[in-house]
Design a protein around this motif. Structure first.
Motif, short mmCIF file in Angstrom:
data_model
loop_
_atom_site.label_atom_id
_atom_site.label_comp_id
_atom_site.label_asym_id
_atom_site.label_seq_id
_atom_site.Cartn_x
_atom_site.Cartn_y
_atom_site.Cartn_z
N UNK A 193 0.83 -1.20 0.00
CA UNK A 193 0.00 0.00 0.00
C UNK A 193 0.86 1.25 0.00
N UNK A 194 2.00 1.19 0.65
CA UNK A 194 2.90 2.33 0.69
C UNK A 194 3.69 2.46 -0.62
N UNK A 195 4.21 1.35 -1.10
CA UNK A 195 5.14 1.40 -2.24
C UNK A 195 4.44 1.52 -3.59
N UNK A 196 3.32 0.82 -3.75
CA UNK A 196 2.68 0.78 -5.07
C UNK A 196 2.21 2.16 -5.50
N UNK A 197 1.73 2.96 -4.56
CA UNK A 197 1.26 4.30 -4.91
C UNK A 197 2.42 5.21 -5.32
N UNK A 198 3.57 5.02 -4.69
CA UNK A 198 4.73 5.86 -4.97
C UNK A 198 5.55 5.35 -6.15
N UNK A 199 5.41 4.06 -6.45
CA UNK A 199 6.22 3.44 -7.51
C UNK A 199 5.31 2.61 -8.42
#
Length: 297
Positions: A193-199
């Motif tokens: 949830x943290x990484x997919x939105x940013x990357x």
């Protein structure tokens, strides 16, 4: 190729402009265009003094001139014939305008055809680029057509086209019956949830090691897995994907689009754990080099 094609297009437009160099009498349409382009009434009047006016004004044309910015006095001047083409030259002027209108129609059709060819060329280049990208994306070809995704408590077919644009794919080998898996999965969900939105170039794909499709679906639902999964009925056929799995689970393996392993829960037979892969991903996203053990896999 595109630059050369665009250069030809520019030369084509320049040839059109050069053909219009001859100064012909003005029409109401010409004056409207000049006013909309920012010409002042004085500038238009100066043009009329040399080129004259070869048109007749009706109510519709008067309204168009006023809407374009012409003053009432200017319209009255045109109606009074102050700048009208001399009577002896009117026939020739009308012939010239008719020839110009015909020439513009031909030029417009040529421009339309040229633009169509140009757009077709661009479309073909884009299609070729997409096809090349898709063919080079080994992982996309391995999962194409066989992905499912959670939706309102059930599994539905996933839009696997999105995988064709991913550069990092983490295969998650796990099962509902595995206690350590159920312990790690919430950690992976939070990371995702943290990484997919940013990357947006990153994706997780779940490869179930469950015994039944029902168990896999229950696992995805209970764990609130937000990522796609290989359809349970297709897992056994995915030997090219299952080869990434280690001898035990949970196992997280990150590969690039070509299938090259970037980070693995295993170093040979040594189990390093999926947490180590998450740490590697954090380093990758931060632009830091990976530990040598990760780079050697």
């Amino acid at each position: 190729m595109r630059r050369r094609f665009f250069g030809v297009f520019v030369l084509f437009l320049l040839s059109i402009l050069a053909g219009r160099a001859a100064q012909l009498p003005l029409t109401a349409k010409d004056i409207c265009l000049m006013l909309r382009m920012g010409y002042s009434s004085a500038a238009v009047t100066q043009e009329l003094s040399t080129r004259h006016f070869a048109d007749t004004l009706d109510a519709a044309k008067e309204a168009q001139l006023v809407q374009a910015g012409a003053t009432t006095e200017f319209v009255t001047t045109l109606k009074n014939g102050t700048y009208a083409v001399p009577a002896g030259e009117m026939a020739r002027a009308k012939d010239q305008l008719a020839a110009q209108a015909e020439r513009r129609a031909v030029e417009a059709e040529q421009s339309r055809k040229f633009n169509t060819l140009y757009q077709d060329r661009l479309a073909k280049e884009r299609a070729a680029a997409q096809q090349t990208s898709a063919s080079a994306n080994t992982i996309y070809n391995l999962v194409k057509g066989d992905l499912v995704r959670p939706n309102n408590g059930t599994l539905v077919h996933a839009d696997d086209e999105a995988i064709s644009h991913k550069k990092l794919i983490a295969f998650y080998f796990s099962a509902h019956w595995c206690g350590p898996c159920r312990k790690f999965t919430p950690q992976l969900v939070d990371f995702y949830k943290r990484a997919a939105a940013q990357h947006p170039d990153f994706e997780v794909v779940f490869v179930s090691c469950d015994k039944t499709a029902v168990a896999m679906e229950a696992y995805m639902r209970e764990a609130s897995m937000p990522w796609p999964a290989i359809d349970f009925q297709k897992v056994e056929q995915k030997e090219a994907i299952r080869k990434y799995a280690g001898p035990g689970i949970p196992c997280l393996v990150v590969v690039d689009a070509s299938g090259r392993v970037i980070s693995d829960s295993y170093a040979g037979k040594e189990y390093l754990g999926p947490e180590k892969v998450l740490a590697d991903l954090d380093n990758i996203f931060a632009g830091k080099p990976l530990p040598k053990v990760a780079q050697s896999n």
